[in-house]
Design an enzyme around this catalytic site. Sequence first.
Site, mmCIF file in Angstrom:
data_model
loop_
_atom_site.group_PDB
_atom_site.id
_atom_site.type_symbol
_atom_site.label_atom_id
_atom_site.label_comp_id
_atom_site.label_asym_id
_atom_site.label_seq_id
_atom_site.Cartn_x
_atom_site.Cartn_y
_atom_site.Cartn_z
ATOM 1 N N ILE A 1 -9.611 9.345 -2.716
ATOM 2 C CA ILE A 1 -9.876 8.936 -1.341
ATOM 3 C C ILE A 1 -9.419 10.056 -0.403
ATOM 4 O O ILE A 1 -8.446 10.752 -0.680
ATOM 5 C CB ILE A 1 -9.139 7.623 -0.996
ATOM 6 C CG1 ILE A 1 -9.378 6.574 -2.089
ATOM 7 C CG2 ILE A 1 -9.582 7.109 0.370
ATOM 8 C CD1 ILE A 1 -10.811 6.156 -2.283
ATOM 9 N N ASP A 2 -10.082 10.181 0.732
ATOM 10 C CA ASP A 2 -9.793 11.313 1.625
ATOM 11 C C ASP A 2 -8.580 11.063 2.537
ATOM 12 O O ASP A 2 -8.644 11.300 3.745
ATOM 13 C CB ASP A 2 -11.024 11.670 2.459
ATOM 14 C CG ASP A 2 -11.388 10.603 3.486
ATOM 15 O OD1 ASP A 2 -10.842 9.476 3.403
ATOM 16 O OD2 ASP A 2 -12.217 10.888 4.373
ATOM 17 N N THR A 3 -7.479 10.618 1.955
ATOM 18 C CA THR A 3 -6.237 10.543 2.716
ATOM 19 C C THR A 3 -5.626 11.939 2.805
ATOM 20 O O THR A 3 -5.907 12.819 1.981
ATOM 21 C CB THR A 3 -5.232 9.595 2.051
ATOM 22 O OG1 THR A 3 -4.880 10.106 0.748
ATOM 23 C CG2 THR A 3 -5.830 8.206 1.870
ATOM 24 N N SER B 1 -4.512 2.474 -8.490
ATOM 25 C CA SER B 1 -5.297 3.690 -8.696
ATOM 26 C C SER B 1 -5.882 3.707 -10.095
ATOM 27 O O SER B 1 -5.405 3.009 -11.001
ATOM 28 C CB SER B 1 -4.382 4.900 -8.491
ATOM 29 O OG SER B 1 -4.961 6.085 -8.985
ATOM 30 N N LYS C 1 2.005 3.257 -11.362
ATOM 31 C CA LYS C 1 0.801 2.460 -11.182
ATOM 32 C C LYS C 1 0.516 1.592 -12.407
ATOM 33 O O LYS C 1 0.038 0.457 -12.277
ATOM 34 C CB LYS C 1 -0.393 3.364 -10.866
ATOM 35 C CG LYS C 1 -0.278 4.088 -9.528
ATOM 36 C CD LYS C 1 -0.143 3.103 -8.363
ATOM 37 C CE LYS C 1 -0.135 3.794 -7.025
ATOM 38 N NZ LYS C 1 -0.019 2.841 -5.889
ATOM 39 N N ASN D 1 0.805 -1.220 0.000
ATOM 40 C CA ASN D 1 0.000 0.000 0.000
ATOM 41 C C ASN D 1 0.841 1.274 0.000
ATOM 42 O O ASN D 1 0.309 2.353 -0.221
ATOM 43 C CB ASN D 1 -0.918 -0.031 1.231
ATOM 44 C CG ASN D 1 -1.625 1.275 1.472
ATOM 45 O OD1 ASN D 1 -2.523 1.667 0.731
ATOM 46 N ND2 ASN D 1 -1.216 1.985 2.523
ATOM 47 N N TYR E 1 3.639 9.479 -11.038
ATOM 48 C CA TYR E 1 2.822 8.575 -10.228
ATOM 49 C C TYR E 1 2.073 7.580 -11.098
ATOM 50 O O TYR E 1 2.046 6.372 -10.827
ATOM 51 C CB TYR E 1 1.851 9.417 -9.399
ATOM 52 C CG TYR E 1 0.811 8.630 -8.635
ATOM 53 C CD1 TYR E 1 1.120 8.067 -7.402
ATOM 54 C CD2 TYR E 1 -0.485 8.482 -9.133
ATOM 55 C CE1 TYR E 1 0.158 7.359 -6.679
ATOM 56 C CE2 TYR E 1 -1.443 7.783 -8.425
ATOM 57 C CZ TYR E 1 -1.122 7.216 -7.204
ATOM 58 O OH TYR E 1 -2.078 6.516 -6.507
ATOM 59 N N SER E 2 1.455 8.085 -12.165
ATOM 60 C CA SER E 2 0.683 7.227 -13.054
ATOM 61 C C SER E 2 1.566 6.161 -13.699
ATOM 62 O O SER E 2 1.155 5.005 -13.844
ATOM 63 C CB SER E 2 0.003 8.077 -14.130
ATOM 64 O OG SER E 2 -0.853 7.298 -14.943
#
Length: 356
Positions: free
Chosen positions: A276-278, A228, A245, A177, A241-242
Site C-alpha cells: 500500500i502507498d503509505t 498483511s 503479523k 491499525n 514484522y512478519s
Amino acid sequence: MGRLQKILIPFLGLVLAFWFYSARDTFKPEMLRGKRVIVTGASTGIGEQMAYHLARMGSHILVTARTEARLQNVVRRCLELGAASARFVSGTMEDTAFAQHVVREAQTSLALWPPVILLQCHSPGFHQPSAGDPAALATAAMGHGSEMLQPSSMWSAPSPSPAHRQLRGGLDMLILNHVGASYFGFFDGDVEHVRKLLEINFLSYVAMTTSALPMLKESEGSIVVVSSMAGKVGFPFTVPYSATKFALDGFFSSLRQEFTIQSINVSITLCILGFIDTERAVRAAAEVLQERPAPRDECALEILKGAALRRRELYYRYSSTRLPLLLRDCAAELLDYLVRSRYRLPAAPGAPRPPH
C-alpha cells in the site's frame, strides 16, 4: 493426476471465493452512521484515511497515534468532513497501559453531547467557549495541547436529553491499525528488536481487545485487525514484522472460534493487505519491490466495508493477496518463488538498510 489437482484446486478455490464475496450483503455508508469507533495508528496512512471515511459517514471517532500535532490535524479534518464527533489521545503503544487507557477514554467520552467533542485541554490560556457554538468549541480546542488527563479534568458538556443519553460512552468498532518501526533487510539477529515489535504490533492489540470486549459485547460490535500478506506467507526482509503479523492471525482466529462457541456476537475481521502507498511502506520497499503500491484511501474504504459487513477476512488487493494464497497448500514452492520474484534482491546479507 497430481498435476491436474494442482491446477484444479486453486481454480475451484477462486470460483468459490468469487461466489462467496459476490453473494454478501451490499455495503451502505449508513451502516456506520452514528457508530462509535476507535482507530489506532491514525495520524498518517491507512488509519488517517479510515478516519476521514468514517467522518464522511457520520461516525463518532476516537483516533490515536504517537504524534499529537498530526492527530490535531486529523481531528480538525474529521469535523470538517461531518464526523458526529472527533477526539484524539496521543501516546505510544509500547506501553500496554496506554492501550488500555485509550479504551477507557472511549468508555467515558465517545459520543458525548454536544456532537463536537472537546479535546483534553487544560492550558491556562484556554477560555471555555459557548456550549451552543460547536465551531467555536472545535477551534478553541484545536489551539491547545491535548494530554492524557482524567475525564474529571475535562470541560463538562451540558447534560444530554434522555433521547441522546444512550449514546454516552461505549464502543461499536475497534480498528487496530498501528505498527512499530522496523527495518527492511536481512534478519540481523536482534532479539530485543523482535521483542519490542511484538509488544507494539501484537501485545498492545491483545490489551486493547481485552479492555474493549465488555463494551463490544454490549453493542454486539466489531474488531478490525489490520494485518498483511506477511502474516500469511513468509516474506524475505521482514522477519520481525512478519512474526508479529503471524501472531495476530493465530490469536484473533482462535478468539473468533471461542466467540462462536460462547455465542458472543462480536465479529472479527482480519485484513490481509498487500503493498500500500503509505509513507513508511513506500520509503522502505519502493526501490526493492517490483510492483506498484495500491492507493491507501481505497484500501481504507475497503477495510471499512469489510468491517461493516462483518466479514471474516478482507483481502486487498484481491489479485495480489488472496489469489497467490490459493497456491500455499498445493504448490508451496511455487508460491515461495513467486514471492521472491517480486523483489530486486540485494547482492549480499551485508547490504545497507534503507532509512526508517
